[in-house]
Structures are given as C-alpha cells and as structure tokens.
Design a protein around this motif. Structure first.
Motif, mmCIF file in Angstrom:
data_model
loop_
_atom_site.group_PDB
_atom_site.id
_atom_site.type_symbol
_atom_site.label_atom_id
_atom_site.label_comp_id
_atom_site.label_asym_id
_atom_site.label_seq_id
_atom_site.Cartn_x
_atom_site.Cartn_y
_atom_site.Cartn_z
ATOM 1 N N VAL A 113 -36.341 -32.260 -14.301
ATOM 2 C CA VAL A 113 -35.172 -32.407 -13.422
ATOM 3 C C VAL A 113 -35.253 -33.734 -12.674
ATOM 4 O O VAL A 113 -34.266 -34.471 -12.567
ATOM 5 N N GLN A 114 -36.436 -34.028 -12.145
ATOM 6 C CA GLN A 114 -36.617 -35.280 -11.423
ATOM 7 C C GLN A 114 -36.354 -36.483 -12.337
ATOM 8 O O GLN A 114 -35.715 -37.449 -11.935
ATOM 9 N N LEU A 115 -36.830 -36.413 -13.564
ATOM 10 C CA LEU A 115 -36.641 -37.498 -14.524
ATOM 11 C C LEU A 115 -35.162 -37.687 -14.848
ATOM 12 O O LEU A 115 -34.669 -38.817 -14.925
ATOM 13 N N GLU A 116 -34.429 -36.594 -15.008
ATOM 14 C CA GLU A 116 -32.994 -36.683 -15.271
ATOM 15 C C GLU A 116 -32.272 -37.323 -14.089
ATOM 16 O O GLU A 116 -31.373 -38.160 -14.276
ATOM 17 N N GLU A 117 -32.658 -36.953 -12.863
ATOM 18 C CA GLU A 117 -32.052 -37.551 -11.681
ATOM 19 C C GLU A 117 -32.333 -39.047 -11.618
ATOM 20 O O GLU A 117 -31.447 -39.843 -11.301
ATOM 21 N N LYS A 118 -33.547 -39.415 -11.930
ATOM 22 C CA LYS A 118 -33.909 -40.838 -11.913
ATOM 23 C C LYS A 118 -33.128 -41.592 -12.986
ATOM 24 O O LYS A 118 -32.687 -42.721 -12.764
ATOM 25 N N ASP A 119 -32.941 -40.995 -14.157
ATOM 26 C CA ASP A 119 -32.153 -41.629 -15.207
ATOM 27 C C ASP A 119 -30.712 -41.851 -14.752
ATOM 28 O O ASP A 119 -30.125 -42.908 -15.008
ATOM 29 N N LYS A 120 -30.139 -40.871 -14.051
ATOM 30 C CA LYS A 120 -28.774 -41.014 -13.530
ATOM 31 C C LYS A 120 -28.713 -42.137 -12.494
ATOM 32 O O LYS A 120 -27.781 -42.940 -12.487
ATOM 33 N N GLN A 121 -29.722 -42.180 -11.634
ATOM 34 C CA GLN A 121 -29.758 -43.231 -10.617
ATOM 35 C C GLN A 121 -29.876 -44.606 -11.256
ATOM 36 O O GLN A 121 -29.200 -45.554 -10.836
ATOM 37 N N ILE A 122 -30.706 -44.720 -12.270
ATOM 38 C CA ILE A 122 -30.869 -45.994 -12.962
ATOM 39 C C ILE A 122 -29.552 -46.394 -13.624
ATOM 40 O O ILE A 122 -29.148 -47.562 -13.581
ATOM 41 N N SER A 123 -28.862 -45.439 -14.224
ATOM 42 C CA SER A 123 -27.577 -45.723 -14.863
ATOM 43 C C SER A 123 -26.558 -46.217 -13.839
ATOM 44 O O SER A 123 -25.839 -47.195 -14.082
ATOM 45 N N LYS A 124 -26.490 -45.556 -12.678
ATOM 46 C CA LYS A 124 -25.561 -45.971 -11.634
ATOM 47 C C LYS A 124 -25.906 -47.363 -11.113
ATOM 48 O O LYS A 124 -25.021 -48.183 -10.872
ATOM 49 N N LEU A 125 -27.192 -47.632 -10.945
ATOM 50 C CA LEU A 125 -27.609 -48.956 -10.485
ATOM 51 C C LEU A 125 -27.268 -50.034 -11.507
ATOM 52 O O LEU A 125 -26.866 -51.144 -11.148
ATOM 53 N N GLN A 126 -27.410 -49.703 -12.785
ATOM 54 C CA GLN A 126 -27.071 -50.662 -13.842
ATOM 55 C C GLN A 126 -25.576 -50.957 -13.826
ATOM 56 O O GLN A 126 -25.168 -52.108 -13.963
ATOM 57 N N GLN A 127 -24.751 -49.925 -13.631
ATOM 58 C CA GLN A 127 -23.307 -50.132 -13.549
ATOM 59 C C GLN A 127 -22.955 -50.991 -12.337
ATOM 60 O O GLN A 127 -22.127 -51.902 -12.420
ATOM 61 N N ALA A 128 -23.592 -50.724 -11.213
ATOM 62 C CA ALA A 128 -23.337 -51.507 -10.002
ATOM 63 C C ALA A 128 -23.744 -52.965 -10.209
ATOM 64 O O ALA A 128 -23.041 -53.882 -9.773
#
Length: 126
Positions: free
Chosen positions: A60-75
């Motif tokens: 779960v933590q890894l999935e959350e981190k992946d989402k955060q990384i994706s959002k940061l990449q978009q930003a």
C-alpha cells in the motif's frame, strides 16, 4: 544463543554433542529446553500472518509513493511548459523593446528640419 549454550554447558557438561566437523548437535529435548530458556515461541501461523500483513502494508505504501511520484512528474512537466512559455514571452518583449529603441534612435538622429519636412510631406500626400 551461543552464549546461552556456553553458560548451560558450564553447569552441564553433556549439553549437546560435537560431530566430526565440529558442529554442536542437540537432541529434540535439548532444542525444546533452549527454546524455553531463550523465550522462542513456536507460532508459525502468527508469524506468517504478521509477515503477510506487513507485506500488504508495504505494498500500500509503495502504491501511494508511486502515485505521489506520478503527480510530481506531472507537476514538473507543467512547470517546464510554463517556464518555456515565460521565456518565449520574455524574448518577444525584449525583441519588441529593441525594435522600439531602434526606431527611437533613428528619429533622434534625424535633424529637426528633416523631421519637420517629413511631417510636412506626409500632410501634402494626404
């Protein structure tokens, strides 16, 4: 564990046997005694459950981190686009400013009479 075995052997010389390769071997009763002395409980199902819940938590933590990384990449992508647009706008303004300065410099270098006659000529043509 080695220290505990050494301590027990001081009191009981017959605790475990050495085989030919120098490895100490214990009988099942001696192993049970060591587990009791060292507070090692046999709970393989609970341990398995704890490990699987730990793995689930980490997933779960890894999935959350992946989402955060994706959002940061978009930003970051959006920021790069905005930066490029701002640079282009700045270059356009600088170019316009340079052109205006050149025109002003041309007008200022002309004499009063040449400017006067240019204006007069403009009015005559109309």
């Amino acid at each position: 564990m080695q220290n505990k075995v050494t301590y027990i052997r001081r009191n009981n010389k017959q605790f475990g046997k050495l085989n030919k390769s120098g490895v100490r071997e214990f009988s099942s009763t001696k192993i049970q005694y060591l587990k009791k002395v060292l507070n090692i409980a046999e709970k393989p199902t609970e341990l398995s459950t704890e490990l699987s819940s730990g793995v689930d938590f980490i997933k779960v933590q890894l999935e959350e981190k992946d989402k955060q990384i994706s959002k940061l990449q978009q930003a970051l992508d959006q920021q790069q686009i905005l930066t490029k647009q701002a640079q282009d706008q700045s270059q356009n303004l600088l170019l316009e400013n340079t052109q205006i300065k050149e025109k002003l410099a041309e007008v200022e270098t002309e004499s009063f009479w040449s400017r006067l006659f240019k204006r007069k000529g403009k009015y005559e043509n109309n």
